[in-house]
Write a protein that holds these residues in place. Structure first.
Motif, mmCIF file in Angstrom:
data_model
loop_
_atom_site.group_PDB
_atom_site.id
_atom_site.type_symbol
_atom_site.label_atom_id
_atom_site.label_comp_id
_atom_site.label_asym_id
_atom_site.label_seq_id
_atom_site.Cartn_x
_atom_site.Cartn_y
_atom_site.Cartn_z
ATOM 1 N N ILE A 165 90.121 132.453 -38.002
ATOM 2 C CA ILE A 165 91.401 133.103 -37.741
ATOM 3 C C ILE A 165 92.456 132.496 -38.658
ATOM 4 O O ILE A 165 92.600 131.274 -38.721
ATOM 5 C CB ILE A 165 91.817 132.939 -36.272
ATOM 6 C CG1 ILE A 165 90.733 133.514 -35.361
ATOM 7 C CG2 ILE A 165 93.145 133.633 -36.016
ATOM 8 C CD1 ILE A 165 90.438 134.967 -35.606
ATOM 9 N N PRO A 166 93.202 133.300 -39.401
ATOM 10 C CA PRO A 166 94.189 132.752 -40.337
ATOM 11 C C PRO A 166 95.319 132.031 -39.619
ATOM 12 O O PRO A 166 95.686 132.370 -38.494
ATOM 13 C CB PRO A 166 94.695 133.984 -41.081
ATOM 14 C CG PRO A 166 94.400 135.133 -40.162
ATOM 15 C CD PRO A 166 93.156 134.774 -39.431
ATOM 16 N N ARG A 167 95.847 131.039 -40.292
ATOM 17 C CA ARG A 167 96.943 130.223 -39.754
ATOM 18 C C ARG A 167 98.249 130.734 -40.331
ATOM 19 O O ARG A 167 98.468 130.676 -41.534
ATOM 20 C CB ARG A 167 96.719 128.753 -40.127
ATOM 21 C CG ARG A 167 97.816 127.802 -39.712
ATOM 22 C CD ARG A 167 97.459 126.388 -40.134
ATOM 23 N NE ARG A 167 98.511 125.437 -39.830
ATOM 24 C CZ ARG A 167 99.518 125.155 -40.655
ATOM 25 N NH1 ARG A 167 99.583 125.771 -41.829
ATOM 26 N NH2 ARG A 167 100.451 124.276 -40.314
ATOM 27 N N ILE A 168 99.107 131.246 -39.470
ATOM 28 C CA ILE A 168 100.386 131.808 -39.888
ATOM 29 C C ILE A 168 101.496 130.997 -39.243
ATOM 30 O O ILE A 168 101.606 130.933 -38.013
ATOM 31 C CB ILE A 168 100.504 133.281 -39.490
ATOM 32 C CG1 ILE A 168 99.366 134.087 -40.139
ATOM 33 C CG2 ILE A 168 101.848 133.850 -39.895
ATOM 34 C CD1 ILE A 168 99.360 135.529 -39.754
ATOM 35 N N TYR A 174 85.989 128.037 -30.021
ATOM 36 C CA TYR A 174 87.087 127.383 -30.734
ATOM 37 C C TYR A 174 86.683 126.995 -32.155
ATOM 38 O O TYR A 174 87.547 126.873 -33.031
ATOM 39 C CB TYR A 174 87.564 126.148 -29.966
ATOM 40 C CG TYR A 174 88.667 126.438 -28.985
ATOM 41 C CD1 TYR A 174 89.992 126.450 -29.377
ATOM 42 C CD2 TYR A 174 88.378 126.721 -27.655
ATOM 43 C CE1 TYR A 174 91.007 126.722 -28.480
ATOM 44 C CE2 TYR A 174 89.377 126.995 -26.741
ATOM 45 C CZ TYR A 174 90.695 126.997 -27.166
ATOM 46 O OH TYR A 174 91.693 127.287 -26.271
ATOM 47 N N VAL A 175 85.408 126.781 -32.395
ATOM 48 C CA VAL A 175 84.952 126.463 -33.756
ATOM 49 C C VAL A 175 85.202 127.651 -34.677
ATOM 50 O O VAL A 175 85.788 127.515 -35.766
ATOM 51 C CB VAL A 175 83.459 126.068 -33.738
ATOM 52 C CG1 VAL A 175 82.961 125.806 -35.160
ATOM 53 C CG2 VAL A 175 83.238 124.835 -32.867
ATOM 54 N N ASN A 176 84.775 128.837 -34.252
ATOM 55 C CA ASN A 176 85.036 130.042 -35.047
ATOM 56 C C ASN A 176 86.519 130.367 -35.105
ATOM 57 O O ASN A 176 87.018 130.855 -36.122
ATOM 58 C CB ASN A 176 84.266 131.226 -34.463
ATOM 59 C CG ASN A 176 82.773 131.116 -34.710
ATOM 60 O OD1 ASN A 176 82.307 130.160 -35.322
ATOM 61 N ND2 ASN A 176 82.022 132.084 -34.228
ATOM 62 N N TYR A 227 75.499 125.859 -33.861
ATOM 63 C CA TYR A 227 75.126 127.266 -33.997
ATOM 64 C C TYR A 227 75.699 127.859 -35.274
ATOM 65 O O TYR A 227 75.024 128.638 -35.960
ATOM 66 C CB TYR A 227 75.609 128.060 -32.784
ATOM 67 C CG TYR A 227 74.985 129.429 -32.681
ATOM 68 C CD1 TYR A 227 73.803 129.621 -31.979
ATOM 69 C CD2 TYR A 227 75.584 130.530 -33.298
ATOM 70 C CE1 TYR A 227 73.221 130.883 -31.893
ATOM 71 C CE2 TYR A 227 75.014 131.785 -33.210
ATOM 72 C CZ TYR A 227 73.835 131.957 -32.509
ATOM 73 O OH TYR A 227 73.264 133.206 -32.430
ATOM 74 N N ARG A 228 76.910 127.507 -35.612
ATOM 75 C CA ARG A 228 77.515 128.071 -36.831
ATOM 76 C C ARG A 228 76.797 127.587 -38.086
ATOM 77 O O ARG A 228 76.581 128.363 -39.020
ATOM 78 C CB ARG A 228 78.995 127.704 -36.887
ATOM 79 C CG ARG A 228 79.725 128.345 -38.067
ATOM 80 C CD ARG A 228 81.185 127.959 -38.098
ATOM 81 N NE ARG A 228 81.860 128.554 -39.230
ATOM 82 C CZ ARG A 228 82.464 129.739 -39.230
ATOM 83 N NH1 ARG A 228 82.473 130.469 -38.134
ATOM 84 N NH2 ARG A 228 83.057 130.205 -40.324
ATOM 85 N N LEU A 243 82.061 122.036 -28.140
ATOM 86 C CA LEU A 243 82.462 122.062 -29.544
ATOM 87 C C LEU A 243 81.289 121.743 -30.471
ATOM 88 O O LEU A 243 81.099 122.397 -31.502
ATOM 89 C CB LEU A 243 83.608 121.076 -29.774
ATOM 90 C CG LEU A 243 84.959 121.424 -29.131
ATOM 91 C CD1 LEU A 243 85.948 120.290 -29.320
ATOM 92 C CD2 LEU A 243 85.517 122.722 -29.715
ATOM 93 N N VAL A 244 80.513 120.733 -30.102
ATOM 94 C CA VAL A 244 79.346 120.375 -30.914
ATOM 95 C C VAL A 244 78.341 121.529 -30.931
ATOM 96 O O VAL A 244 77.728 121.825 -31.968
ATOM 97 C CB VAL A 244 78.704 119.083 -30.379
ATOM 98 C CG1 VAL A 244 77.407 118.781 -31.123
ATOM 99 C CG2 VAL A 244 79.668 117.909 -30.520
ATOM 100 N N ALA A 245 78.182 122.199 -29.791
ATOM 101 C CA ALA A 245 77.273 123.348 -29.734
ATOM 102 C C ALA A 245 77.736 124.458 -30.666
ATOM 103 O O ALA A 245 76.920 125.101 -31.341
ATOM 104 C CB ALA A 245 77.164 123.864 -28.305
#
Length: 263
Positions: free
Chosen positions: A72-75, A65-67, A119-120, A113-115
């Motif tokens: 992912i663009p918001r449309i 969900y972080v990526n 990583y990112r 989410l924190v993970a």
């Protein structure tokens, strides 16, 4: 369903990098969950069912969900009482439903989410240490690659979300409809215009390539010509709409026709 919505990341990263991402985030999420349970136990807080967190794919799903949020663009699709609804809203609601099952699932989801953030951001150089070895990736590719491989998509430009892919398919069908209209128009008015319109043949690849080049072609501010207006009127469009489309497209006949078909 959440994993299905995030399938784009394997295509973007490649199988080995994506599996390394899953290995790293799951490992970090597991460590965070253990530390959280130990910390809560020190304060005699039992949000985790007697020392155990619920089993499941929380460390696999929620780091994605972080990526998903950042890449992912918001449309915008519509709005509800002033709140914009996008193509990503359903995916967020699915994750919220999974996370809100109990207090223990909230802990697992937050750790995931924190993970994903760790990583990112490559904190402590985790992307260097938590990686799938190359020989393992090659071994699995030889054993299972033939079973999972598929042919490449016909059109290289593929949207990141299902909504974008549907829009691209709609554009291709629209362009094919445009070509059929010009074919009918050629039979009525004679040859010349449609042959100039489609220079790559009658197949869908040629049509798509032509329109992609037309979108990149610079245009000048030109007033609509009577010849182009008459062509659009003969194709069945209203005179006022034809003039407006030609004016907005700087008298480019192909772009004006595409605008009218979209309307």
């Amino acid at each position: 369903m959440c994993l299905f919505c995030c399938r784009i990341f394997e295509r973007r990263m490649g199988s080995r990098k994506f599996s390394s991402y899953l290995l790293g985030t799951c490992t970090i999420a597991t460590i965070l969950e253990i530390c959280t349970v130990m910390l809560l136990s020190q304060f005699d807080i039992d949000y985790h069912n007697g020392g155990y967190l619920p089993p499941g794919l929380y460390g696999l799903i929620f780091p994605l969900y972080v990526n998903y949020f950042l890449d992912i663009p918001r449309i915008a699709v519509s709005s509800f009482i002033g709140v914009p609804l996008t193509g990503k809203t359903v995916t967020y609601l699915l994750g919220l439903q999974v996370a809100s099952t109990s207090q223990a699932t909230i802990i697992s989801s937050l750790c995931g989410l924190v993970a994903g953030i760790i990583y990112r951001k490559n904190i402590f150089k985790v992307q260097r240490w938590l990686v799938v070895p190359r020989f393992i990736a090659k071994s699995f590719d030889k054993l299972f690659g033939w079973l999972l491989n598929s042919s490449e998509p016909k059109y290289k430009q593929m949207g990141a979300t299902l909504e974008l892919q549907r829009q691209e398919q709609t554009d291709i069908l629209e362009q094919q409809y445009y070509y059929n209209r010009t074919q009918e128009f050629r039979q009525q008015r004679g040859q010349g215009y449609s042959e100039r319109l489609v220079d790559d043949g009658v197949n869908a690849d040629g049509i798509l390539g032509y329109f992609l080049r037309q979108r990149q072609r610079p245009t000048e501010n030109l007033e609509p010509s009577q010849e182009n207006i008459q062509i659009l009127v003969d194709m069945g469009f209203e005179h006022a709409r034809a003039v407006e489309a030609l004016r907005s497209s700087s008298n480019d006949l192909e772009t004006a026709t595409s605008i009218l078909l979209r309307q």
